[in-house]
Design an enzyme around this catalytic site. Structure first.
Site, short mmCIF file in Angstrom:
data_model
loop_
_atom_site.label_atom_id
_atom_site.label_comp_id
_atom_site.label_asym_id
_atom_site.label_seq_id
_atom_site.Cartn_x
_atom_site.Cartn_y
_atom_site.Cartn_z
N GLY A 190 33.90 35.69 36.09
CA GLY A 190 33.61 35.03 37.37
C GLY A 190 33.08 36.00 38.41
O GLY A 190 32.08 35.73 39.09
N ARG A 191 33.72 37.15 38.55
CA ARG A 191 33.32 38.09 39.61
C ARG A 191 32.07 38.88 39.25
O ARG A 191 31.61 39.71 40.03
CB ARG A 191 34.48 39.03 39.95
CG ARG A 191 35.10 39.74 38.76
CD ARG A 191 36.42 40.38 39.13
NE ARG A 191 37.11 40.96 37.98
CZ ARG A 191 37.90 40.29 37.15
NH1 ARG A 191 38.11 39.00 37.34
NH2 ARG A 191 38.51 40.89 36.15
N LYS A 210 33.28 28.11 36.92
CA LYS A 210 33.21 28.49 35.51
C LYS A 210 34.06 27.53 34.68
O LYS A 210 33.63 27.00 33.67
CB LYS A 210 33.69 29.93 35.36
CG LYS A 210 33.61 30.47 33.96
CD LYS A 210 34.00 31.93 33.92
CE LYS A 210 34.15 32.40 32.48
NZ LYS A 210 34.59 33.78 32.38
N LYS A 219 49.25 30.22 41.26
CA LYS A 219 48.63 28.91 40.99
C LYS A 219 49.65 27.96 40.38
O LYS A 219 49.74 26.80 40.75
CB LYS A 219 47.49 29.08 39.99
CG LYS A 219 46.17 29.52 40.55
CD LYS A 219 45.11 29.31 39.47
CE LYS A 219 43.92 30.22 39.66
NZ LYS A 219 43.02 30.24 38.51
N GLU A 259 40.25 42.58 41.66
CA GLU A 259 40.61 41.67 40.57
C GLU A 259 40.37 42.37 39.23
O GLU A 259 41.01 42.07 38.23
CB GLU A 259 39.79 40.37 40.67
CG GLU A 259 40.44 39.20 39.96
CD GLU A 259 39.82 37.86 40.31
OE1 GLU A 259 40.35 37.17 41.19
OE2 GLU A 259 38.80 37.48 39.70
N HIS A 291 34.26 50.38 66.19
CA HIS A 291 35.03 49.99 67.38
C HIS A 291 36.31 49.26 66.99
O HIS A 291 36.92 48.60 67.83
CB HIS A 291 34.16 49.13 68.29
CG HIS A 291 33.01 49.91 68.87
ND1 HIS A 291 33.13 50.61 70.04
CD2 HIS A 291 31.77 50.14 68.39
CE1 HIS A 291 31.97 51.24 70.28
NE2 HIS A 291 31.14 50.96 69.29
O1 F6P Z 1 40.66 34.06 41.42
C1 F6P Z 1 40.81 33.72 40.09
C2 F6P Z 1 39.53 33.19 39.51
O2 F6P Z 1 39.75 32.85 38.18
C3 F6P Z 1 38.37 34.16 39.63
O3 F6P Z 1 38.33 35.11 38.64
C4 F6P Z 1 37.20 33.25 39.65
O4 F6P Z 1 36.09 33.89 40.14
C5 F6P Z 1 37.72 32.15 40.53
O5 F6P Z 1 39.08 32.03 40.19
C6 F6P Z 1 37.01 30.84 40.41
O6 F6P Z 1 37.07 30.31 39.11
P1 F6P Z 1 36.12 29.16 38.63
O7 F6P Z 1 34.71 29.64 38.70
O8 F6P Z 1 36.54 28.85 37.23
O9 F6P Z 1 36.31 27.97 39.53
#
Ligand code: F6P
Length: 548
Positions: A267-268, A206, A512, A353, A384
Site C-alpha cells: 500500500g505505501r 487495495k 482495528k 509502517e 518558526h
Molecule cells: O494502515 C494500514 C494499511 O493496511 C496500509 O498499509 C494501507 O496503505 C492502508 O491500510 C489502506 O489499505 P487499503 O488500500 O487496503 O484500503
C-alpha cells in the site's frame, strides 16, 4: 541467524563511535580538504551533499562493511528479481516493476508481470484521456470538473503528496480532492462545494475492506444518489482501484471501471500503480509516465551503483549510524519547497509502517533501535516552530534538507530568500556558536559583564547537528519520482541492515480489531467486552452522553 548487532562489523562501528563521538563535523573539513567534493553525489537528477554529517571516510568504510555483512546487494537483487522477500505474507515486493520503463521481464512465480503492468497503464491512459478531454461524461451529460479520491494510508498519502507537489502542472478545470478520514467532516467539507453532476469519485483501496474507505465511499454514493436519483448514475461517477474485483463488484461499481493492481505492491509503495490514477488525472498521463521514469532512473542507480557511490544506500547507512550508534530517535524531513508540504506525512507512513518493527524476519526480538520517528514540515514554517529544539535542544536530530535551484513561482526575490534560509540553517546547525563567540557579541553590544556572561549561555549553540542537503534543478515529475524512490530505497536499506521485514504492517491490526468490537458496543449501547477500567469508563460516558 544472529542479530546484526552481534556481528564484528557492528562492534567495529560501536568502537568507532566511541572514538568519534567527541569530534566536530566542522573540524573534519579541515582534516579532509576534499571532503565537500568527495561527499557529494549525483543520481537521477538529484544532488546529495552528505558532508555535514559526523562521519569520516573510516565511518563510511565501516558502514559499507556492515552493508556487505548483511548482504544488502543480495537483498536488492532479490527484490528486483521478484523473490518473495515479504516473508510473513509470502509476497514479492515489486513497486519497482510498476515503473520498470526498460520493460526488462520480472517474474513472479514464473510469470512476467510486465505485460500486466503495461496493460493497466494502457487502460489508465485511455481513461485519463477520456476524462481530461471531456469524452467521459457524468450521468446528466456534463463533463467532469472535480475528482474525489477516497482512500486512506497508502491509497491516499502518495497521490495526495504528488498532486500537491505537481500543482504547477495541473489545469484549473479539473480539480482533485482527497478524502481519507472516517470523520464525517472530511467528506462533508470536501463535497459541500461540489456539484454531483460533475464529480467523479475514485474509490481506492487495495483490499476494498478498509472501514474508513468503505464508509466514505458508501456516504459518497448516497450523496450522489440523493442528488441524481437514478442508481444508473453510479457507473458514470464511480471508478475503483483495487486488487479485488469481487469486492468492487459487490460494492456496486462496474468492474469495467476498475483499475487493478497486485498483492506484490505494498500500500505505501503503490502510488506508481493505478493508485496513482488521481495523479494522472491531475497532470495528464504523459506527466505520470515522467514520474515513473524519474523513479526508474533512481531504481537503476540503486540496483547497479557500487554501495560507496549509492545515494539511497549511503543515506540509509548514515541513518543507521545515528539511530544505532549516536542514539538518535527521530529523523526530520525538511523540504524547502511549499509544494512538498505533504512529503513528511507521506514518509511517515513509508518509513514508520515499514521499519517500525521489533522482531527480525525470523521472528527474533531485536535489542537495538529500528525505524526512527520521521517528522518534518516545509521550510520556512518549521523554522518558526520547532527548529529551536533542533538547534539548542538536548537531542540529536539528523535532518534532510530538500530544495530546488529554481522555483515554479519565481516571484521577486522569494526564492533566493527561501533558499538562503536552507543554506543558512544547515550551516548554523553544523557550526553552532561557541560560548566565547556569544560572549564577545554581548560584550560588543555593550552589556555589563555579568549580564553578558549570563546571556551568552542562552545564546550559545552546540552545533555539530548533522544534515543532508538534497538539491534538484526544479521540482518536476521526473525529479519528484527520483526523490520518492530515493527514500523508498533508503527505507529498504535500513530494513535490510536491521534484519526486519519492511513490507508487512501487522502493527495496525490490533487497534482495528478492537475498534470493531467497540463499534458494536456503541451501536448497541451495551459495554459487554472485557475492557480495562479506563476504556470501560470512557465508553460508558460516551454512550451515556450521546443518549442524553
Ligand atoms: O494502515 C494500514 C494499511 O493496511 C496500509 O498499509 C494501507 O496503505 C492502508 O491500510 C489502506 O489499505 P487499503 O488500500 O487496503 O484500503
Amino acid at each position: 541467524m544472529s542479530l546484526v548487532n552481534q556481528t564484528p562489523q557492528w562492534q567495529a562501528l560501536q568502537q568507532h563511535w566511541d572514538a568519534l563521538q567527541a569530534a566536530r563535523i566542522q573540524d573534519l573539513f579541515a582534516a579532509e580538504p576534499k571532503r565537500a567534493e568527495s561527499m557529494r553525489l549525483s543520481a537521477a537528477g538529484l544532488q546529495l551533499d552528505y558532508s555535514k554529517n559526523l562521519v569520516t571516510q573510516e565511518t563510511l568504510s565501516l558502514l559499507l562493511a556492515l552493508a556487505e555483512a548483511v548482504d544488502l546487494k543480495g537483498w536488492t537483487r532479490r527484490m528486483f528479481d521478484g523473490e518473495p522477500i515479504n516473508n510473513t505474507e509470502g509476497r514479492a515486493v515489486l513497486h519497482i516493476a510498476l515503473r520498470n520503463r526498460s520493460n526488462r521481464p520480472i517474474q513472479v512465480n514464473g510469470e512476467d508481470v510486465m505485460p500486466l503492468v503495461n496493460g493497466v497503464l494502457g487502460r489508465m491512459e485511455q481513461f485519463v484521456d477520456r476524462v481530461r478531454s471531456g469524452d467521459w461524461r457524468g450521468h446528466t451529460g456534463r463533463r467532469i470538473a472535480d475528482v474525489v479520491n477516497i482512500g486512506i494510508g497508502g491509497s491516499n498519502l502518495g497521490p495526495k503528496m504528488v498532486c500537491a507537489a505537481l500543482a504547477p502542472y495541473q489545469r484549473d478545470d479539473l480539480r482533485v480532492h482527497f478524502v481519507s478520514n472516517v470523520d464525517g467532516t472530511h467528506l462533508v467539507e470536501t463535497v459541500q462545494r461540489l456539484d454531483p453532476e460533475t464529480t467523479l469519485f475514485i474509490v481506492a483501496s487495495k483490499t476494498f475492506t478498509t472501514q474508513e474507505t468503505m464508509t466514505n465511499a458508501t456516504s459518497a454514493r448516497d450523496w450522489l444518489l440523493a442528488a441524481l436519483g437514478d442508481p444508473a448514475a453510479v457507473a458514470h461517477h464511480f471508478v475503483a482501484v483495487s486488487t479485488s474485483a469481487e469486492k468492487v463488484a459487490a460494492f456496486g461499481i462496474d468492474t469495467a471501471n476498475m483499475f487493478g493492481f497486485w498483492d506484490w505492491v505494498g500500500g505505501r509503495y503503490s502510488l506508481w500503480s493505478a493508485i496513482g490514477l488521481p495523479i494522472a488525472l491531475a497532470v495528464g498521463f504523459d506527466r505520470f509516465v515522467e514520474l515513473l521514469e524519474g523513479a526508474h532512473a533512481m531504481d537503476e542507480h540503486f540496483r547497479t551503483a557500487d554501495l560507496s557511490e549509492n545515494m539511497p544506500a549511503l543515506l540509509g547507512l548514515i541513518g543507521v549510524w545515528y539511530a544505532n550508534f549516536a542514539g538518535a530517535r527521530t529523523h526530520a524531513v525538511l523540504p524547502y519547497d511549499q509544494s512538498l508540504r505533504y512529503l513528511p506525512a507521506y514518509l511517515q507512513q513509508g518509513d514508520m509502517e515499514s521499519n517500525g518493527k521489533g522482531v527480525t524476519r525470523e521472528g527474533v526480538a531485536v535489542d537495538y533501535s529500528t525505524g526512527p520517528v520521521v517528522w518534518g514540515e516545509a521550510g520556512t514554517d518549521g523554522q518558526h516552530a520547532f527548529y529551536q529544539l533542533i538547534h539548542q535542544g538536548t537531542q540529536t536530530i539528523p535532518a534532510d534538507f530538500i530544495g530546488a535551484i529554481r522555483s515554479h513561482n519565481e516571484l521577486g526575490d522569494h526564492h533566493p530568500k527561501f533558499m538562503a534560509n536552507f543554506f543558512a540553517q544547515t550551516e548554523a546547525l553544523m557550526r553552532g556558536r561557541t560560548f566565547e563567540e556569544a560572549l564577545a557579541e554581548q560584550r560588543a553590544a555593550g552589556l555589563p559583564e555579568e549580564q553578558a556572561q549570563w546571556l551568552a549561555h542562552h545564546r550559545t549553540f552546540p552545533g555539530n547537528r548533522p544534515t543532508n542537503s538534497i538539491l534538484m534543478e526544479r521540482l518536476t515529475p521526473r525529479t519528484l519520482g527520483a526523490l520518492i524512490a530515493l527514500y523508498e530505497h533508503r527505507i529498504f536499506t535500513q530494513g535490510v541492515i536491521w534484519g526486519v521485514n519492511s513490507f508487512d504492517q501487522w502493527g495496525v491490526e490490533l487497534g482495528k480489531q478492537l475498534a470493531s468490537v467497540i463499534l458494536d458496543e456503541i451501536q448497541s449501547g451495551k459495554v459487554t467486552a472485557d475492557h480495562d477500567p479506563s476504556t470501560r469508563a470512557l465508553l460508558e460516558h460516551f454512550i451515556r452522553q450521546r443518549r442524553g
